[in-house]
Design a protein around this motif. Structure first.
Motif, mmCIF file in Angstrom:
data_model
loop_
_atom_site.group_PDB
_atom_site.id
_atom_site.type_symbol
_atom_site.label_atom_id
_atom_site.label_comp_id
_atom_site.label_asym_id
_atom_site.label_seq_id
_atom_site.Cartn_x
_atom_site.Cartn_y
_atom_site.Cartn_z
ATOM 1 N N ALA A 123 -4.300 1.712 1.788
ATOM 2 C CA ALA A 123 -3.393 0.757 1.164
ATOM 3 C C ALA A 123 -2.959 -0.230 2.235
ATOM 4 C CB ALA A 123 -2.179 1.462 0.558
ATOM 5 N N ALA A 124 -2.274 -1.286 1.803
ATOM 6 C CA ALA A 124 -1.802 -2.298 2.748
ATOM 7 C C ALA A 124 -0.292 -2.409 2.670
ATOM 8 C CB ALA A 124 -2.451 -3.640 2.437
ATOM 9 N N ASP A 125 0.304 -2.609 3.829
ATOM 10 C CA ASP A 125 1.762 -2.771 3.923
ATOM 11 C C ASP A 125 2.020 -3.968 4.827
ATOM 12 O OD1 ASP A 125 4.494 -2.464 3.970
ATOM 13 O OD2 ASP A 125 4.479 -0.778 5.386
ATOM 14 N N GLY A 126 2.386 -5.118 4.229
ATOM 15 C CA GLY A 126 2.504 -6.332 5.026
ATOM 16 C C GLY A 126 1.142 -6.701 5.580
ATOM 17 N N ASN A 127 1.040 -6.793 6.909
ATOM 18 C CA ASN A 127 -0.245 -7.091 7.550
ATOM 19 C C ASN A 127 -0.961 -5.834 8.036
ATOM 20 O OD1 ASN A 127 0.407 -9.750 7.166
ATOM 21 N ND2 ASN A 127 0.605 -10.282 9.328
ATOM 22 N N ASP A 128 -0.434 -4.672 7.682
ATOM 23 C CA ASP A 128 -1.004 -3.415 8.157
ATOM 24 C C ASP A 128 -1.950 -2.804 7.130
ATOM 25 O OD1 ASP A 128 0.655 -3.798 10.285
ATOM 26 O OD2 ASP A 128 1.914 -2.028 9.939
ATOM 27 N N VAL A 129 -3.027 -2.227 7.620
ATOM 28 C CA VAL A 129 -3.915 -1.402 6.799
ATOM 29 C C VAL A 129 -3.595 0.056 7.126
ATOM 30 C CG1 VAL A 129 -6.301 -0.645 6.475
ATOM 31 C CG2 VAL A 129 -5.781 -3.083 6.603
ATOM 32 N N ILE A 130 -3.253 0.818 6.081
ATOM 33 C CA ILE A 130 -2.906 2.234 6.273
ATOM 34 C C ILE A 130 -4.015 3.104 5.684
ATOM 35 C CG2 ILE A 130 -1.162 4.024 5.936
ATOM 36 C CD1 ILE A 130 0.788 1.790 5.110
ATOM 37 N N ILE A 156 -6.981 -9.390 6.625
ATOM 38 C CA ILE A 156 -7.851 -8.318 6.119
ATOM 39 C C ILE A 156 -7.097 -7.376 5.188
ATOM 40 C CG2 ILE A 156 -9.092 -6.225 6.815
ATOM 41 C CD1 ILE A 156 -10.109 -7.746 9.252
ATOM 42 N N ALA A 157 -5.819 -7.135 5.493
ATOM 43 C CA ALA A 157 -5.030 -6.197 4.692
ATOM 44 C C ALA A 157 -4.935 -6.607 3.225
ATOM 45 C CB ALA A 157 -3.625 -6.068 5.287
ATOM 46 N N ASP A 158 -5.072 -7.885 2.934
ATOM 47 C CA ASP A 158 -4.903 -8.357 1.554
ATOM 48 C C ASP A 158 -6.036 -7.935 0.632
ATOM 49 O OD1 ASP A 158 -2.611 -9.505 2.434
ATOM 50 O OD2 ASP A 158 -3.360 -11.556 2.460
ATOM 51 N N PHE A 159 -7.129 -7.442 1.183
ATOM 52 C CA PHE A 159 -8.255 -7.025 0.356
ATOM 53 C C PHE A 159 -8.149 -5.565 -0.078
ATOM 54 C CE2 PHE A 159 -10.037 -10.458 3.116
ATOM 55 C CZ PHE A 159 -10.072 -11.425 2.123
ATOM 56 N N LEU A 160 -6.990 -4.958 0.194
ATOM 57 C CA LEU A 160 -6.705 -3.605 -0.269
ATOM 58 C C LEU A 160 -5.457 -3.631 -1.149
ATOM 59 C CD1 LEU A 160 -7.180 -1.790 3.151
ATOM 60 C CD2 LEU A 160 -8.680 -1.518 1.170
ATOM 61 N N ARG A 161 -5.320 -2.667 -2.036
ATOM 62 C CA ARG A 161 -4.128 -2.592 -2.871
ATOM 63 C C ARG A 161 -2.882 -2.351 -2.020
ATOM 64 N NH1 ARG A 161 -7.763 -2.328 -6.611
ATOM 65 N NH2 ARG A 161 -7.268 -2.345 -8.845
ATOM 66 N N ASP A 162 -1.751 -2.858 -2.533
ATOM 67 C CA ASP A 162 -0.502 -2.742 -1.802
ATOM 68 C C ASP A 162 -0.009 -1.290 -1.788
ATOM 69 O OD1 ASP A 162 1.627 -4.688 -0.607
ATOM 70 O OD2 ASP A 162 2.778 -3.172 -1.706
ATOM 71 N N VAL A 163 0.731 -0.958 -0.755
ATOM 72 C CA VAL A 163 1.227 0.414 -0.610
ATOM 73 C C VAL A 163 2.155 0.789 -1.763
ATOM 74 C CG1 VAL A 163 3.261 -0.169 0.799
ATOM 75 C CG2 VAL A 163 2.103 2.053 1.128
ATOM 76 N N THR A 164 2.735 -0.203 -2.443
ATOM 77 C CA THR A 164 3.600 0.083 -3.594
ATOM 78 C C THR A 164 2.802 0.321 -4.877
ATOM 79 O OG1 THR A 164 3.819 -2.288 -4.072
ATOM 80 C CG2 THR A 164 5.487 -1.289 -2.635
ATOM 81 N N ASP A 165 1.515 0.031 -4.850
ATOM 82 C CA ASP A 165 0.664 0.227 -6.027
ATOM 83 C C ASP A 165 0.490 1.729 -6.262
ATOM 84 O OD1 ASP A 165 -1.791 0.455 -7.704
ATOM 85 O OD2 ASP A 165 -1.911 -1.697 -7.403
ATOM 86 N N PRO A 166 0.584 2.188 -7.512
ATOM 87 C CA PRO A 166 0.414 3.631 -7.763
ATOM 88 C C PRO A 166 -0.995 4.143 -7.467
ATOM 89 C CG PRO A 166 0.559 2.394 -9.830
ATOM 90 C CD PRO A 166 0.910 1.445 -8.728
ATOM 91 N N GLU A 167 -1.988 3.233 -7.450
ATOM 92 C CA GLU A 167 -3.365 3.650 -7.181
ATOM 93 C C GLU A 167 -3.739 3.347 -5.737
ATOM 94 O OE1 GLU A 167 -7.861 3.169 -9.079
ATOM 95 O OE2 GLU A 167 -6.397 1.581 -9.398
ATOM 96 N N ARG A 168 -4.298 4.329 -5.046
ATOM 97 C CA ARG A 168 -4.761 4.117 -3.680
ATOM 98 C C ARG A 168 -6.136 3.443 -3.703
ATOM 99 N NH1 ARG A 168 -0.300 3.864 -1.812
ATOM 100 N NH2 ARG A 168 0.774 5.643 -0.874
ATOM 101 N N ASP A 169 -6.368 2.577 -2.731
ATOM 102 C CA ASP A 169 -7.664 1.935 -2.577
ATOM 103 C C ASP A 169 -8.558 2.849 -1.743
ATOM 104 O OD1 ASP A 169 -9.617 -0.190 -2.622
ATOM 105 O OD2 ASP A 169 -7.948 -1.593 -2.805
#
Length: 303
Positions: A123-130, A156-169
């Motif tokens: 998932a992404a949190d701000g500019n971070d990829v987790i 790059i982080a924007d190409f993943l779902r946000d950390v608040t999204d219920p579904e993980r990328d």
């Protein structure tokens, strides 16, 4: 495709302070939600790392960029020839050389392509990829990435779902190597005054590392279910004519080479002999690592 200069696309350099400054998380989250619309998350065949301990060289040749081998690595110039004329000339004059070195490399096991690749929930949190463990909540790694210093700038982080999204990328990781033996043989050939063959072998080992990275990336695309979108034209395929992208640390979009430490740890890359030097380069030299994103809009960009 990151080791020492094995990735010709890399333009080393630090992101600007503006690009790594404060993040408007609400604006970034809105951008990410827009990008996620209509892009389902693929289901990988497994979670965590998997070893590829042997790939025949003849398989990798399918992914070999001969143009880069002949012109960039071996130093043959077009000398006034058109691209098509150069291709025909290379087919007659250089392809036999390539075939000869490949035969020697296969017979003497000089090139030893191995890799580790795998999938993590992300998932992404701000500019971070987790990256998460399989439970989707335990953090396994975090990469802090720069954003273009402009309105609606890319990260790059924007190409993943946000950390608040219920579904993980899902994100792919890969690391490949030709092994240390090819460097040792190249040095032996140099010491034996076989300068021309030394140059041929060294250049080939660089490009075969790239070919191995392409091979593993193609495998990831196939396993995630969108390999059929790949271009059938080899030239176009090697110019990123496929869905998604892979990014090696050292690119302007992910400049921190030290982030490879987390990647290598997750993949347990030591089992194929890969380690980091004090200068944050990969060893053996002919090795390269990358993160792999499936989003159709994920392509190369500069920060």
């Amino acid at each position: 495709r990151a080791g020492k200069a094995t990735n010709r696309r890399r333009v080393l350099g630090q992101a600007t302070s503006a690009a790594i400054g404060p993040v408007d998380k609400d604006a970034v989250r809105a951008r990410r939600h827009r990008l996620a619309e209509g892009v389902p998350v693929p289901t990988p065949p497994f979670w965590g790392p998997k070893l590829i301990d042997h790939v025949p060289l003849k398989t990798l040749v399918t992914y070999l960029n001969e143009r880069m081998l002949y012109q960039l690595q071996w130093g043959y110039r077009k000398d006034g020839k058109s691209f098509e004329e150069f291709k025909e000339w290379a087919k007659k004059e250089l392809r036999p050389v390539l075939d000869r070195i490949l035969r020697i490399a296969a017979k003497e096991e000089i090139l030893r392509p191995t890799a580790v690749y795998g999938y993590w929930k992300a998932a992404a949190d701000g500019n971070d990829v987790i990256l998460f463990e399989e439970d989707g909540t335990t953090e396994a790694a975090r990469f802090s990435l720069p954003r273009q210093a402009k309105e609606d700038g890319e990260c790059i982080a924007d190409f993943l779902r946000d950390v608040t999204d219920p579904e993980r990328d899902v994100i792919g990781l890969q690391v490949v190597t030709m092994g240390q033996h090819c460097a040792e043989v190249a040095r032996e050939w140099f010491a034996e005054n076989r300068y021309q063959d030394y140059l041929y072998l060294h250049g080939l080992s660089v490009e075969m590392t790239e070919a191995m990275a392409e091979y593993v990336h193609a495998r990831i695309r196939a396993e995630l279910g969108y390999g059929a979108e790949d271009s059938r034209d080899k030239e176009k395929l090697l110019q990123q004519s496929y869905r998604g992208s892979r990014y090696s640390f050292g690119y302007p979009a992910c400049p921190n080479l030290k982030d490879q430490e987390q990647l290598l740890k997750l993949l347990d890359a030591g089992r194929i002999g890969i380690e980091m030097s004090d200068e944050d380069q990969l060893h053996p030299e002919q090795s390269t690592s990358a993160i792999v994103l499936h989003h159709p809009r994920a392509k190369y960009f500069s920060v």
